[in-house]
Design an enzyme around this catalytic site. Structure first.
Site, PDB file in Angstrom:
ATOM      1  N   LYS A 132       0.797  -1.230   0.000  1.00  0.00           N
ATOM      2  CA  LYS A 132       0.000   0.000   0.000  1.00  0.00           C
ATOM      3  C   LYS A 132       0.830   1.281   0.000  1.00  0.00           C
ATOM      4  CE  LYS A 132      -4.337  -1.429   0.064  1.00  0.00           C
ATOM      5  NZ  LYS A 132      -5.374  -0.947  -0.858  1.00  0.00           N
ATOM      6  N   SER A 382       0.711 -10.106  -0.742  1.00  0.00           N
ATOM      7  CA  SER A 382       0.479  -8.661  -0.743  1.00  0.00           C
ATOM      8  C   SER A 382       0.675  -7.993   0.603  1.00  0.00           C
ATOM      9  CB  SER A 382      -0.938  -8.367  -1.252  1.00  0.00           C
ATOM     10  OG  SER A 382      -1.898  -9.017  -0.445  1.00  0.00           O
TER      11      SER A 382
END
Length: 480
Positions: A132, A382
């Site tokens: 992110k 992720s």
């Protein structure tokens, strides 16, 4: 157990070694370049009109009832700007010295299942513990001086919160992050440590998102959407460029999908340079908004998504990433909660990597149907931000799914020595007793009955069935 790997060592330091060296300039040119005729078809990496307007849904990373906001806090007008390979290359330059070149680790176990090399792209080892930071930094760095002066605001229960907080801090921008009142304490503390002012609002992320948007309208702060903005997608797309550099022979890329920002960015980068590479998205079965949306040809909402994978628990695809995924992603699969917990356990035991359930979703897809993937395969881990209490529950769930943890209830005659006799039977079966609960007074029990709840450490599904059958053969009534 959040995978935060020391930002005290300076921006972008500590990039892990890759299992494949980056190709030389000439090798890179052979896979495509900005000037190699990429202007048409899917390989151009340019996707048609997309709207950056609002998307509704629920989930830690993007239950969005509104799109990106301007400095005044109002929604931006619709954008027809296509996201191109050049945008992602520009984002890569912006992130130089900021994000880490995360390691690409080979997995012998998964390679054996698939029948060809499988590599794990370790974004769980990225700064803030997830990908992110990439999109958040690119988005905030593109703001005007006036917008930066107004500050930024975000809403998230986890990864997006930390990414925006660190990105804003590195750029000298004031950040406010709204988080649900029930957000895990380690994630709240990490977000504050990265420099954000944290405000707890709402029980679910929908309520938190509304509070953040109201704050943007009231103060003029810029709302940073978790996935529904071209700059966010371009930043996440740098993961795709790194995959091609680290594993130029890749045939399949597998990536989890929530709102779609990461998968969309990777698809643009990969398809522009290697249109032959297959891109497979993965969603949790209980929060799979993309399959019905792709069938309908537009983003549609699902009611009350439920999954342990809060990083991909999104009730409606983003408008911008949806168009890209519709055009460029080859397939979207779903995985069960059992498959997610088994994948997380495998990452921890075999790869020695702390991965959150959303980050383990590509591994879950590989475990569920290994023969259906053409290798070499790169699975994108992720994120690694997982609350220790949740991790404990997930690991137990994963052990149960693998037949290594067995819970059952049974009835026995309530007489002296009955429990000792039961434990003696279990000792002969080589089942390790972790916990025993002995109930003697309950309306559902007869006067001469007792109920015992057992938690056992076992050696696989066959051993679990052996234990059950042996207890029944010994005269016990096995309830579960």
């Amino acid at each position: 157990m959040a995978a935060r790997h020391g930002d005290e060592d300076g921006p972008g330091s500590g990039s892990g070694p890759a299992s494949h060296p980056a190709p030389s300039a000439s090798a890179s040119a052979s896979t495509g370049s900005a000037g190699s005729g990429l202007a048409s078809g899917p390989a151009s990496g340019s996707v048609g009109s997309a709207s950056a307007s609002g998307s509704e849904g629920s989930g830690s990373e993007g239950s969005a009832s509104g799109g990106s906001a301007s400095a005044s806090g109002s929604e931006e007008p619709e954008t027809t700007k296509a996201i191109t390979l050049d945008d992602i290359r520009g984002a890569q330059k912006t992130l130089s010295g900021i994000s880490r070149l995360t390691a690409l680790e080979g997995s012998r176990y998964l390679s054996g299942l698939v029948g060809s090399p499988v590599h794990l792209k370790c974004e769980n080892l990225q700064r803030t513990g997830s990908f992110k930071l990439r999109g958040g930094y690119v988005r905030i760095s593109g703001l005007s001086p006036e917008e930066r002066a107004a500050g930024v605001v975000a809403a998230s229960a986890g990864n997006h919160a930390q990414g925006v907080a660190l990105a804003a801090s590195l750029l000298g921008v004031r950040s406010t992050v709204f988080m649900p009142e029930g957000a895990p304490l380690p994630k709240i503390a990490a977000t504050r440590d990265y420099g954000a002012e944290v405000r707890l609002r709402g029980q679910i992320v929908d309520e938190t998102m509304r509070a953040a948007q109201e704050y943007a309208e009231r103060t003029g702060a810029v709302f940073i959407h978790p996935f529904d903005h071209p700059d966010i997608i371009a930043g996440q797309g740098t993961v795709g460029l790194e995959i091609l550099e680290q594993c130029p022979e890749v045939r399949t890329v597998v990536v989890g999908i929530g709102g779609g920002g990461l998968a969309a960015g990777i698809a643009v980068a990969v398809k522009a340079l290697r249109p032959d590479v297959r891109v497979v998205g993965v969603q949790a079965e209980g929060a799979a908004a993309y399959p019905p949306s792709l069938a309908a040809g537009r983003p549609v909402s699902i009611e009350a998504p439920v999954t342990m994978a809060d990083g991909i628990k999104v009730g409606r695809p983003g408008d911008v990433p949806f168009q890209i995924i519709d055009d460029l992603v080859d397939e979207v699969r779903t995985v069960t909660e059992d498959e997610l917990s088994s994948a997380l356990l495998l990452c921890l035991e075999r790869a020695k990597l702390v991965v959150e359930p959303a980050g383990a979703s590509p591994v879950a897809a590989l475990l569920s149907a290994p023969e259906s993937f053409e290798g070499p395969v790169v699975a994108v881990l992720s994120g690694g931000n997982v609350d220790p209490l949740l991790m404990q529950r997930i690991l137990r769930h994963g052990m149960a799914a693998a037949g290594r943890y067995l819970s059952l209830r049974l009835r026995l005659t309530d007489r002296p020595g009955a429990l000792a006799t039961l434990l003696g039977v279990l000792s002969t079966l080589d089942a390790n007793v972790l916990d025993v609960s002995h109930v003697r007074t309950n309306p559902r029990l007869g006067l001469s009955e007792a109920e015992v709840e057992l938690h056992l450490e076992t050696k696989g599904t066959d051993h679990c069935e052996e234990v059950r059958e042996a207890l029944r053969g010994a005269g016990y009534t096995v309830m579960a």
